[in-house]
Design an enzyme around this catalytic site. Structure first.
Site, PDB file in Angstrom:
ATOM      1  CE  LYS A   1     -20.754 -23.468 -71.294  1.00  0.00           C
ATOM      2  NZ  LYS A   1     -20.091 -24.257 -70.233  1.00  0.00           N
ATOM      3  NE  ARG A   2     -19.960 -18.275 -73.423  1.00  0.00           N
ATOM      4  CZ  ARG A   2     -18.823 -17.681 -73.715  1.00  0.00           C
ATOM      5  NH1 ARG A   2     -18.767 -16.794 -74.674  1.00  0.00           N
ATOM      6  NH2 ARG A   2     -17.729 -17.990 -73.053  1.00  0.00           N
TER       7      ARG A   2
END
Length: 498
Positions: free
Chosen positions: A260-261
Site C-alpha cells: 500500500k506504500r
C-alpha cells in the site's frame, strides 16, 4: 482429539486476518483456491484467523467478507454461512489449540519456555554474531519436569515452543515448484502458544487445516520458509500431509512486493473507483496464469472450467493498474448493454445509501439543484487534477509534504473510520506538529477535494472511505514531490518522536 485423515474430496481454504483493509492479494489467493476446488468438484472454505486479538476487529472481518463477495468469490463454509467443521473463527476455538500444544509437550515435541523477551533477543543477537540464522534456537531447551512444574505453580509467564531438528534437510513437495529443500538449521523453535494463551498462526493453521479436512494448502510463497514447521507438526501429530502449493507474490511495476506504500491495494478502493468486479476478478486471474487459448478477457465461470493450476508461473506477476484500466474498459464496452451500464452506474454513483449520506452535506449550501454537482463532484472522481500552485499557503511546501505523509501513516494505522476518529487524528497531529488547525487542514482540503471551497472535509473523507482518502493523499504527495530515501528516514524519525 480428532485425528481423522483428510478426506479424498478436494477442500481448499482462504484464511484472512481481520486486521486491516481487504487486500487484493487476499482476493488473488482466494480466487485460485476457489477455482481449484470448483474445477475438482470440491469445496472452498473461508476461515478467519483472528489470533491477533489486539489488532483484529469485527469491522475488518465484515469488510473482508463484503469485498470478496462483491468480487463474486463465494465460499461453501465460513463464519457467516456455517458448515460441519466450525466454528470458523480461531478466537472461538482457542481452548482447542491449548489441548494440542500440551499434547506436543507431553510427547516431547514441544516445551515450556520461560525466557523473557530480553533473554530471547540476546540469543537471537548471539546467533547473528555467529553468522547463524537469527531465529530462536538453543541446545537442550526444555527444563527438568520438576522445574517446569515449580514455575507453572508460581504463575510465571511462559510460551510453548516447537522442538526442531538441529541438522538435516526438510524436503517440501510443492505442486508448482516440485521439491524445495530447507536446512533445519535455518528453522527456529517457533512459538506455538503465546503467553496470553492464544495460538500463533503456525499451530492454529495446522490444527484447523487438519480438523477441517483441508486437502490442498494454496497460499503465497512468503510461507515457504514456515512450511518445515508445519510439516513437523503434521508428523508429530501423526496426521497426513496436505498438498502444498505456494503461489507467486503480486509485484509492483518495479518488481517489489505489492504494498500500500506504492499502490492502492484495498479491494474497496477499486470498488469505489468504479471498476467492475468481473474485470478485477479477470485481471487477478491473469496474474501468473493464462487461458489455454491465451484470451485476455474471461469470466470466473470460464476460468473455473479451464483451470489447471500447473499452468501457474512461479515468476512474480506484476500488478499494473494501467493494464487493469484497459481490461475494465473492455468489460464495460463489450459486456454491458446501455441498460446494464445505466444500472451499474446508478448503483455505483447514486445508490440510495450513498446519496442519503452525501445530500445532507450540501443542503444548507445550495440555492438550486444545479449547485450540487460542483460541490460534490470530487466524491465521484479518481485522481484529482492537482497542481503545486493549488497548495500555496502560509505553510512551506516541505511542511505540507511532511504533514500529508504523517497523515497517511496515521490513517494507515486507524482501525476505525468515522467522523470522530478522523477529526481526532487531525486535531492530535496538528497539535503534535505545532501547526494551527486551520493551516493544518488546508493541504488536506486540497489533497482530498482539489479545492478549499467544498463541503465539510471530515464528512467527505468518511464518505470517500479510508482507502480512497489515502489514495488521494498519496497522489497529492506525488504532485508535490515524494520524499527521497534520506528525507523519508528523517521524517520517520520525526514521526516516531511525535
Amino acid at each position: 482429539m480428532t485425528t481423522t485423515a483428510p478426506t479424498s474430496a478436494v477442500r481448499t481454504r482462504i484464511a484472512p486476518s481481520p486486521t486491516g483493509d481487504p487486500h487484493v492479494g487476499t482476493a488473488y489467493i482466494a480466487l485460485f483456491n476457489l477455482c481449484f476446488a470448483r474445477q475438482q468438484g470440491g469445496q472452498f472454505i473461508l476461515r478467519i484467523e483472528d489470533t491477533d486479538q489486539a489488532r483484529s476487529t469485527a469491522q475488518s472481518e465484515e469488510k473482508i467478507l463484503s469485498a470478496l463477495r462483491w468480487m463474486g468469490l463465494d465460499w461453501d463454509e465460513g463464519p457467516d454461512v456455517g458448515g460441519d467443521y466450525g466454528p470458523y473463527r480461531q478466537s472461538e476455538r482457542s481452548g482447542l489449540y491449548r489441548q494440542y500444544a500440551e499434547q506436543l509437550v507431553e510427547q516431547g515435541h514441544a516445551f515450556y519456555c520461560f525466557r523473557t523477551p530480553d533473554e530471547v533477543e540476546l540469543i537471537r543477537n548471539q546467533r547473528r554474531e555467529a553468522g547463524l540464522s537469527p531465529g530462536f534456537k538453543v541446545e537442550n531447551p526444555a527444563l527438568p519436569k520438576e522445574e517446569v512444574e515449580k514455575r507453572l505453580a508460581a504463575g510465571e509467564p511462559y510460551v510453548i515452543r516447537l522442538n526442531v531438528p538441529e541438522s538435516g534437510t526438510c524436503v517440501i513437495n510443492d505442486l508448482l515448484r516440485e521439491e524445495i529443500e530447507i536446512d533445519w538449521s535455518m528453522v527456529d523453535m517457533q512459538v506455538l502458544l503465546k503467553s496470553d494463551g492464544m495460538p500463533t498462526y503456525h499451530l492454529a493453521n495446522v490444527v484447523d487445516d487438519h480438523l477441517m479436512k483441508i486437502t490442498h494448502v494454496i497460499r503465497g510463497e512468503e510461507w515457504i520458509n514456515s512450511t518445515p514447521k508445519h510439516i513437523l507438526l503434521y508428523q508429530y501429530f501423526g496426521w497426513d500431509l496436505p498438498t502444498f502449493c505456494h503461489m507467486p507474490l503480486l509485484r509492483n511495476t518495479d518488481k517489489s512486493k505489492l504494498s500500500k506504500r506504492k499502490n492502492p491495494t484495498c479491494i474497496t478502493y477499486y470498488e469505489r473507483m468504479g471498476y467492475l468486479p468481473e474485470a478485477l476478478c479477470n485481471y487477478l486471474g491473469r496474474m501468473g496464469w493464462s487461458m489455454p487459448d491465451q484470451s485476455e478477457k474471461f469470466s470466473l465461470a470460464e476460468m473455473i472450467d479451464q483451470f489447471d493450476i500447473t499452468r501457474v508461473s512461479t515468476t512474480g506477476p506484476v500488478f499494473d493498474q494501467q493494464k487493469l484500466d484497459w481490461l475494465n474498459g473492455v468489460w464495460i464496452r463489450e459486456s454491458l448493454t446501455a441498460e446494464a451500464l445505466l444500472a451499474r452506474f446508478t448503483q455505483w454513483a447514486i445508490s440510495p445509501e450513498r446519496t442519503s449520506a452525501i445530500l445532507p452535506l450540501v443542503q444548507q449550501r445550495v440555492e438550486k439543484l444545479s449547485d450540487i454537482v460542483p460541490l460534490i463532484g470530487f466524491l465521484f472522481q479518481g485522481d484529482l487534477p492537482l497542481t503545486p500552485e493549488l497548495f500555496e499557503s502560509k505553510l512551506e511546501l516541505v511542511q505540507q509534504r511532511q504533514l500529508l505523509q504523517f497523515l497517511l501513516w496515521r490513517f494507515e494505522q486507524s482501525l476505525a473510520w468515522n467522523r470522530e476518529t478522523v477529526e481526532a487524528t487531525c486535531v492530535e497531529l496538528s497539535e503534535a506538529m505545532e501547526i494551527k488547525l486551520r493551516e493544518f487542514m488546508f493541504p488536506l482540503f486540497v489533497a482530498v477535494a482539489g479545492t478549499k471551497q467544498t463541503v465539510d472535509i471530515m464528512d467527505a473523507m468518511v464518505i470517500l472511505g479510508s482507502d480512497m482518502t489515502r489514495a488521494r493523499l498519496r497522489h497529492a504527495l506525488s504532485v508535490l514531490g515524494l520524499p527521497s530515501k534520506k528525507e523519508l528516514k528523517k521524517w520517520e524519525k520525526a514521526y516516531r518522536a511525535l
